[in-house]
Design a protein around this motif. Structure first.
Motif, PDB file in Angstrom:
ATOM      1  N   UNK A  82      89.243 -29.460  -2.244  1.00 43.83           N
ATOM      2  CA  UNK A  82      88.011 -29.548  -3.030  1.00 43.83           C
ATOM      3  C   UNK A  82      88.296 -29.446  -4.527  1.00 43.83           C
ATOM      4  N   UNK A  83      87.406 -30.076  -5.291  1.00 42.72           N
ATOM      5  CA  UNK A  83      87.402 -29.924  -6.750  1.00 42.72           C
ATOM      6  C   UNK A  83      86.074 -29.271  -7.119  1.00 42.72           C
ATOM      7  N   UNK A  84      86.166 -28.206  -7.889  1.00 39.15           N
ATOM      8  CA  UNK A  84      84.977 -27.454  -8.286  1.00 39.15           C
ATOM      9  C   UNK A  84      84.825 -27.508  -9.795  1.00 39.15           C
ATOM     10  N   UNK A  85      83.633 -27.880 -10.246  1.00 36.14           N
ATOM     11  CA  UNK A  85      83.288 -27.807 -11.662  1.00 36.14           C
ATOM     12  C   UNK A  85      82.048 -26.945 -11.788  1.00 36.14           C
ATOM     13  N   UNK A  86      82.245 -25.738 -12.327  1.00 39.62           N
ATOM     14  CA  UNK A  86      81.199 -24.733 -12.350  1.00 39.62           C
ATOM     15  C   UNK A  86      80.694 -24.508 -10.921  1.00 39.62           C
ATOM     16  N   UNK A 102      87.607 -33.858  -1.022  1.00 38.67           N
ATOM     17  CA  UNK A 102      88.416 -35.050  -0.816  1.00 38.67           C
ATOM     18  C   UNK A 102      88.376 -35.439   0.660  1.00 38.67           C
ATOM     19  N   UNK A 103      88.157 -36.705   0.972  1.00 40.03           N
ATOM     20  CA  UNK A 103      88.028 -37.114   2.373  1.00 40.03           C
ATOM     21  C   UNK A 103      89.350 -37.014   3.128  1.00 40.03           C
ATOM     22  N   UNK A 104      89.246 -37.146   4.445  1.00 41.16           N
ATOM     23  CA  UNK A 104      90.435 -37.059   5.288  1.00 41.16           C
ATOM     24  C   UNK A 104      91.451 -38.127   4.902  1.00 41.16           C
ATOM     25  N   UNK A 105      92.737 -37.738   4.973  1.00 35.92           N
ATOM     26  CA  UNK A 105      93.861 -38.629   4.695  1.00 35.92           C
ATOM     27  C   UNK A 105      93.854 -39.145   3.255  1.00 35.92           C
TER      28      UNK A 105
END
Length: 500
Positions: A322-326, A332-335
């Motif tokens: 995952x990418x977290x902004x605040x 991110x999807x599989x593969x």
């Protein structure tokens, strides 16, 4: 003519009925691959928030549980992780397990080594009897139990083995299969056919063997090979055996040699169970998954993208990272694969993220733990003293003029104490500098301000050299003057001769 019309109507009805039955049957097959696999209905001590069930995707396709409900007399929603302390995803991979818990955060605190999927829901299981079910518009699977079946406050759980529910020690995230000998003894006890015990004794005299090697280290996100060597009763290579791997993170695979990648760091017990006819064997190792050397290398709000960089020599699988902004997340999807020593651009149009404060941007493992925070030092255990540092921009310095005086070192970059061992240092941004030996070189920083600092250091050394030369010259000239004066004082009139 009337007969023809009636015949056509009949054909249409038959076709419609066939299509309806096919769709209904196909839907049931798709759902049938999710089953209730293990039930912990009566915990030692208080049950409040500590009850859980395990579900298993025994099919060959991933299943999305979005919109599904759990029913224990009342229907309850499944909360998508990481809500209420959950971890993982509502998408259950083929052959994978997931825990449904009445309190996901409490479950994880009581089972800190469990790395599989945990989904929070509302749960109140009866201690004497109950019927549980999973619902996706229609009922997908159900299970009925009572305390006479066991697992009533003795630390065991009810586990589905074959078509029977057995009371045994919990096997979180792992298959419920017992070894062959134990299965036979259990069957003999339950059915009363004690003659099977004789067969059990014969099984114990002859054994097949399997070996999966020694404990090893792997890289998070990188696919690693797990290989087995199995031999038969006469120590010959075993043919046509079934190999079932459990990787300690909730995932299982079948095959003699398989690939697996771990999604976040930790120590995992990998178990292989093999079976060939009425014989079985198992082996286990401990695998240490080390953090991946991956960073957020750039964020550009104007162009609208975030850039990841893989600094390792392995391609990495970032499924469900995952990418977290605040307080906003993108999974991110599989593969999702990032190649070795390469970068990956993630446009904001796809992620839906913007970055009002770039220093509050995080790269997270699937369980929500931080891999990297943009603008912060992150130590990487793979490379001793390896540090990722993002120099503050000119705009950040102007917006935060106190950053120079907060004890963070020059330009707000945290200070690094000198050590006797070599240090590799990476500067995160649009340019990079590597320092191979801390004792033999100075830390190189990115940016014009740092170049100015290096220039200042050069002028400082030059000035100190000039001062030293001047001091030596002054001392030397004073000594010469004193010698000349001494010679003048010792001369008399007899020392001079008049030449005509």
């Amino acid at each position: 003519m009337t007969r023809i019309l009636e015949r056509n109507k009949m054909k249409a009805k038959i076709k419609f009925s066939f299509i309806f039955v096919f769709v209904l049957f196909w839907g049931n097959i798709a759902n049938a691959q999710i089953v209730i696999n293990e039930i912990m209905y009566d915990i030692e001590g208080s049950d409040d928030g500590r009850e859980w069930i395990e579900i298993w995707n025994n099919g060959n396709e991933d299943v999305d549980l979005t919109g599904w409900k759990f029913n224990d007399g009342s229907s309850h929603n499944l909360n998508e992780p990481p809500k209420n302390g959950g971890q993982g995803s509502l998408i259950i991979g083929a052959g994978s397990f997931a825990i449904l818990s009445g309190d996901a955060e409490l479950f994880r605190s009581e089972h800190p080594s469990f790395n599989g999927t945990v989904i929070d829901t509302v749960m109140s299981l009866g201690n004497t009897t109950d019927t549980l079910s999973l619902i996706n518009e229609a009922e997908v699977d159900s299970a009925t139990y009572n305390k006479e079946m066991g697992a009533n406050g003795d630390g065991n759980s009810l586990q589905l083995v074959g078509s029977s529910w057995l009371s045994v020690s919990p096997t979180l995230g792992q298959p419920n299969s017992l070894n062959e000998e134990a299965s036979l003894v259990e069957a003999a006890t339950v059915s009363g056919e004690m003659s099977l015990v004789v067969e059990t004794e014969d099984l114990m005299k002859k054994r097949i063997l399997v070996d999966i090697g020694n404990d090893k280290n792997v890289i998070v996100g990188a696919s690693s090979v797990f290989e087995a060597l199995a031999v038969g009763l006469e120590k010959e290579p075993l043919q046509n055996a079934r190999y079932v791997w459990s990787f300690g993170d909730g995932d299982t695979k079948e095959g003699e040699n398989v690939l697996h990648n771990y999604q976040y760091p930790g120590e995992y017990v990998v178990v292989l169970n093999i079976s060939s006819g009425k014989y079985s064997a198992s082996d286990r190792i401990v695998v240490k998954a080390l953090p991946a050397d991956i960073i957020i290398s750039n964020i550009d709000n104007e162009k609208g993208f975030l850039e990841l960089q893989n600094n390792s020599n392995y391609e990495l699988n970032l499924s469900w990272w995952m990418i977290k902004s605040e307080n906003n997340y993108f999974t991110l999807p599989k593969d999702t694969i990032i190649l070795a020593n390469k970068k990956m651009i993630l446009p904001s149009k796809i992620t839906g993220l913007n970055f009002p404060d770039i220093n509050q941007t995080f790269l997270l493992y699937p369980n929500g733990e931080t891999v990297f925070q943009y603008g912060k030092i992150v130590a990487n255990p793979l490379i001793k003293n390896n540090l990722g540092v993002k120099p503050p921009s000119k705009a950040n310095l102007e917006a935060n003029p106190t950053s120079r005086a907060e004890g963070n070192g020059i330009l707000g970059i945290p200070e690094v104490s000198a050590e006797s061992e070599p240090v590799k240092k990476e500067i995160v941004g649009t340019e990079y500098s590597q320092i191979e030996d801390f004792n033999k070189s100075q830390i190189a920083f990115v940016g014009g301000a740092v170049d100015g600092l290096n220039l200042f250091n050069k002028w400082t050394f030059l000035l100190m050299g000039l001062i030293l030369i001047s001091v030596v010259g002054i001392l030397f000239s004073r000594k010469m003057t004193e010698e000349i004066s001494l010679e003048e004082e010792t001369l008399s009139a007899d020392d001079f001769k008049i030449i005509d």
